[in-house]
Design an enzyme around this catalytic site. Sequence first.
Site, PDB file in Angstrom:
ATOM      1  N   HIS B   8      16.884   5.251 -12.303  1.00 19.16           N
ATOM      2  CA  HIS B   8      17.053   6.242 -13.360  1.00 19.16           C
ATOM      3  C   HIS B   8      16.488   5.731 -14.683  1.00 19.16           C
ATOM      4  O   HIS B   8      17.198   5.129 -15.486  1.00 19.16           O
ATOM      5  CB  HIS B   8      18.546   6.579 -13.498  1.00 19.16           C
ATOM      6  CG  HIS B   8      18.866   7.669 -14.465  1.00 19.16           C
ATOM      7  ND1 HIS B   8      20.150   8.092 -14.719  1.00 19.16           N
ATOM      8  CD2 HIS B   8      18.079   8.439 -15.262  1.00 19.16           C
ATOM      9  CE1 HIS B   8      20.148   9.062 -15.613  1.00 19.16           C
ATOM     10  NE2 HIS B   8      18.906   9.293 -15.972  1.00 19.16           N
ATOM     11  N   ARG B  74      11.162  12.192 -20.186  1.00 19.79           N
ATOM     12  CA  ARG B  74      12.354  12.129 -21.027  1.00 19.79           C
ATOM     13  C   ARG B  74      13.242  13.346 -20.774  1.00 19.79           C
ATOM     14  O   ARG B  74      12.819  14.495 -20.966  1.00 19.79           O
ATOM     15  CB  ARG B  74      11.914  12.107 -22.487  1.00 19.79           C
ATOM     16  CG  ARG B  74      13.034  11.901 -23.455  1.00 19.79           C
ATOM     17  CD  ARG B  74      12.504  11.723 -24.865  1.00 19.79           C
ATOM     18  NE  ARG B  74      13.537  11.189 -25.721  1.00 19.79           N
ATOM     19  CZ  ARG B  74      13.327  10.707 -26.949  1.00 19.79           C
ATOM     20  NH1 ARG B  74      12.105  10.680 -27.440  1.00 19.79           N
ATOM     21  NH2 ARG B  74      14.327  10.253 -27.665  1.00 19.79           N
ATOM     22  N   ALA B  75      14.474  13.102 -20.374  1.00 20.32           N
ATOM     23  CA  ALA B  75      15.354  14.205 -19.947  1.00 20.32           C
ATOM     24  C   ALA B  75      15.686  15.137 -21.106  1.00 20.32           C
ATOM     25  O   ALA B  75      15.656  16.361 -20.962  1.00 20.32           O
ATOM     26  CB  ALA B  75      16.636  13.646 -19.336  1.00 20.32           C
ATOM     27  N   SER B  76      16.003  14.567 -22.259  1.00 20.45           N
ATOM     28  CA  SER B  76      16.433  15.415 -23.377  1.00 20.45           C
ATOM     29  C   SER B  76      15.286  16.285 -23.880  1.00 20.45           C
ATOM     30  O   SER B  76      15.509  17.310 -24.520  1.00 20.45           O
ATOM     31  CB  SER B  76      16.977  14.557 -24.522  1.00 20.45           C
ATOM     32  OG  SER B  76      15.951  13.747 -25.059  1.00 20.45           O
ATOM     33  N   HIS B 181      20.194  16.616 -13.455  1.00 18.32           N
ATOM     34  CA  HIS B 181      20.221  16.049 -14.819  1.00 18.32           C
ATOM     35  C   HIS B 181      19.903  17.142 -15.834  1.00 18.32           C
ATOM     36  O   HIS B 181      18.802  17.675 -15.867  1.00 18.32           O
ATOM     37  CB  HIS B 181      19.183  14.923 -14.901  1.00 18.32           C
ATOM     38  CG  HIS B 181      19.385  13.966 -16.043  1.00 18.32           C
ATOM     39  ND1 HIS B 181      19.522  14.372 -17.356  1.00 18.32           N
ATOM     40  CD2 HIS B 181      19.457  12.610 -16.063  1.00 18.32           C
ATOM     41  CE1 HIS B 181      19.676  13.289 -18.119  1.00 18.32           C
ATOM     42  NE2 HIS B 181      19.652  12.218 -17.368  1.00 18.32           N
ATOM     43  N   TYR B 197      25.818  15.866 -20.938  1.00 22.45           N
ATOM     44  CA  TYR B 197      25.367  15.142 -19.744  1.00 22.45           C
ATOM     45  C   TYR B 197      26.533  14.910 -18.779  1.00 22.45           C
ATOM     46  O   TYR B 197      26.449  15.205 -17.592  1.00 22.45           O
ATOM     47  CB  TYR B 197      24.754  13.782 -20.133  1.00 22.45           C
ATOM     48  CG  TYR B 197      23.321  13.826 -20.624  1.00 22.45           C
ATOM     49  CD1 TYR B 197      22.755  14.985 -21.143  1.00 22.45           C
ATOM     50  CD2 TYR B 197      22.517  12.686 -20.588  1.00 22.45           C
ATOM     51  CE1 TYR B 197      21.444  14.999 -21.609  1.00 22.45           C
ATOM     52  CE2 TYR B 197      21.207  12.695 -21.045  1.00 22.45           C
ATOM     53  CZ  TYR B 197      20.669  13.849 -21.556  1.00 22.45           C
ATOM     54  OH  TYR B 197      19.381  13.850 -22.016  1.00 22.45           O
ATOM     55  N   HIS B 226      24.708   9.078 -14.466  1.00 23.16           N
ATOM     56  CA  HIS B 226      25.765   8.648 -15.391  1.00 23.16           C
ATOM     57  C   HIS B 226      27.059   8.382 -14.626  1.00 23.16           C
ATOM     58  O   HIS B 226      28.136   8.862 -14.992  1.00 23.16           O
ATOM     59  CB  HIS B 226      25.982   9.700 -16.496  1.00 23.16           C
ATOM     60  CG  HIS B 226      24.695  10.288 -16.984  1.00 23.16           C
ATOM     61  ND1 HIS B 226      24.328  11.587 -16.733  1.00 23.16           N
ATOM     62  CD2 HIS B 226      23.656   9.728 -17.653  1.00 23.16           C
ATOM     63  CE1 HIS B 226      23.120  11.806 -17.245  1.00 23.16           C
ATOM     64  NE2 HIS B 226      22.688  10.707 -17.806  1.00 23.16           N
ATOM     65  N   GLU B 285      19.259   3.713 -16.946  1.00 24.17           N
ATOM     66  CA  GLU B 285      18.755   4.679 -17.933  1.00 24.17           C
ATOM     67  C   GLU B 285      18.469   3.975 -19.250  1.00 24.17           C
ATOM     68  O   GLU B 285      18.895   4.410 -20.332  1.00 24.17           O
ATOM     69  CB  GLU B 285      19.748   5.849 -18.143  1.00 24.17           C
ATOM     70  CG  GLU B 285      19.060   7.077 -18.744  1.00 24.17           C
ATOM     71  CD  GLU B 285      19.947   8.307 -18.863  1.00 24.17           C
ATOM     72  OE1 GLU B 285      21.153   8.228 -18.601  1.00 24.17           O
ATOM     73  OE2 GLU B 285      19.401   9.375 -19.220  1.00 24.17           O
ATOM     74  N   ARG B 291      21.668   2.236 -27.098  1.00 20.98           N
ATOM     75  CA  ARG B 291      20.646   1.198 -27.184  1.00 20.98           C
ATOM     76  C   ARG B 291      21.140  -0.105 -27.798  1.00 20.98           C
ATOM     77  O   ARG B 291      20.401  -1.074 -27.893  1.00 20.98           O
ATOM     78  CB  ARG B 291      19.452   1.735 -27.979  1.00 20.98           C
ATOM     79  CG  ARG B 291      18.929   3.032 -27.361  1.00 20.98           C
ATOM     80  CD  ARG B 291      17.607   3.489 -27.925  1.00 20.98           C
ATOM     81  NE  ARG B 291      17.215   4.750 -27.284  1.00 20.98           N
ATOM     82  CZ  ARG B 291      16.039   5.341 -27.408  1.00 20.98           C
ATOM     83  NH1 ARG B 291      15.104   4.786 -28.172  1.00 20.98           N
ATOM     84  NH2 ARG B 291      15.778   6.477 -26.792  1.00 20.98           N
TER      85      ARG B 291
END
Lengths: 336, 336
Positions: B8, B74-76, B181, B197, B226, B285, B291
Amino acid sequence: MSLVIDCHGHYTTTPPGVGAWRDAQKAAVAADPAFVGEKGTVHVTDDEIRESIEGAQLKLQRERGADLTIFSPRASWMAHHIGNEHTSLFWSQHQNELIRRVCDLYPENFAPVCQLPQSPGVAIDSSVAELERCVNEMGFIGCNVNPDPTGGFWTGPPLHDRYWWPLWEKMCELDVPAMIHVSAACNDNFHSTGSHYLGADTTAFMQALTSGFMADFPGLRWIIPHGGGAVPYHWGRFKGMAEDQGWDFAGLLDHIWFDTCVYHQRGIDLLVDVVPVSNILFASEMVGAVRGVDPETGNHYDDTKIYIDNSSLSDDDRHRIFETNTRAVFPRLALP
Amino acid sequence: MSLVIDCHGHYTTTPPGVGAWRDAQKAAVAADPAFVGEKGTVHVTDDEIRESIEGAQLKLQRERGADLTIFSPRASWMAHHIGNEHTSLFWSQHQNELIRRVCDLYPENFAPVCQLPQSPGVAIDSSVAELERCVNEMGFIGCNVNPDPTGGFWTGPPLHDRYWWPLWEKMCELDVPAMIHVSAACNDNFHSTGSHYLGADTTAFMQALTSGFMADFPGLRWIIPHGGGAVPYHWGRFKGMAEDQGWDFAGLLDHIWFDTCVYHQRGIDLLVDVVPVSNILFASEMVGAVRGVDPETGNHYDDTKIYIDNSSLSDDDRHRIFETNTRAVFPRLALP
């Protein structure tokens, strides 16, 4: 010895007269969305209440060793999305009065928490008024607040929006907490007690964390039910996000408590290990979403006292979860 | 020794030309909701890709001891709610082609997974076609499916609805899995990587559990990211509900895997203790939602390999989570 206070019980076993009144109201408002009607009467006798409680909540309380349940109307039946503000007002008043009757019949076993007559797109004022009535006139000690009165479409304002502030102010003034608890989903994407309840718990927590608005209401207290949704399991995620973004994670814990409605030992072990003990309140939501017996343990899934008893908590910490924390969150709770 | 496969990863560090193309497209469709436009060109050089990857995903892969990342757009940024079906199609094609370029530059380090050109209210056919193009013409090994292309309003059909069936059939035919996702929320009630999410993960699991529809697609495989949202933490709740309702909980585990994107040790400990090891895939992820460095451990929150290494898993179980399970779920993954 601790008292064992279960902070999360709903009257899920109401006598038939309650559902009958509601069904008639729902039929009327389905036929005419502007239907007002009148409050009328819910036909339920004291004996019916006794019967509905003694074979269920009270019996289980005794069997499982709890002393008192903080008791509110059935959450899935609040259904604030149905009808209009009048629909919600009359229904909430009846449900709250019924809770008062239960607590009058069993004053040592139940303490009353009210639902609010929320309605999508309607000002929060009638909820403030009903909260005031319940607390000041009927001795209620807290309320349930539905963060999504649309029933799973989430088109209303988030909990940090000024829309809600009169309610938060009144709660502070009356010194009562709220459990943030959605009702049944009317959105096919969500299973009410599965995904909608747990998703809403996490959502409410995030709304408070990202906005930081609770810091402006020093005495405001929320209980996030169902063990805090996904929050304890993802504690590092939320803490890390807060550090990245400058959100006040530690400060939020002055305002938020998690209940123990997590229905297996390992889940409770995580909860009590990750969340500060001062932020945990005992609860089972019994006669609720999961009514069966776990074949692996022989115990009811929702007999959460067993998990707390079996956890590695010290006796002192267990005492805080069973009694002390809950007394602090519900200062209006009068105990024998 | 295991290979360590991270199932992921998203390309969250794209060169500026990607955002520039998308911004122009968003401006055009904001001005005219029916805007079609044309695919055009995303101006990104190979050197820019190298730079964007080598200082981020690739660097962290090496530092943390992972061998290969299954890599998707990029998922978002999928943001299927923006514009119309053309908006989503052109954008998805570009994003997928960019992923292909990354994997061509670093064939030993990345394997490609595509996003789909979903669009609210639009038939799933264009997603099926893009999946086919990506797998058959560009060597992709899986896809990301957004269970809520509305971005947090959940007004589309649930995943068990016949609407989705052509996609499930094509996935079975091509023998590729999907990660379920969502993308960014455009609903003020939700924080994208916090509540949206995680709520969507639990929601997808419940849709599969309550409907039982996956039994009709024997080879259909989903990854719930997640760490499965709230599912492992509430394992008893879901198992108990399934027993009450007669849902096939055990059967669902033939179709569903959870990743390990849980950013603290206790969360991972719960996951690997509660969920069968055969249903867990390693993932981080990284360069994602969290981060920073955990001040309590000195490690990055999203360096999930440390938690797996520190867990009580046997070496054999660790090997399954790092490599074997993922190979089985992604049979098109060609490894050195």
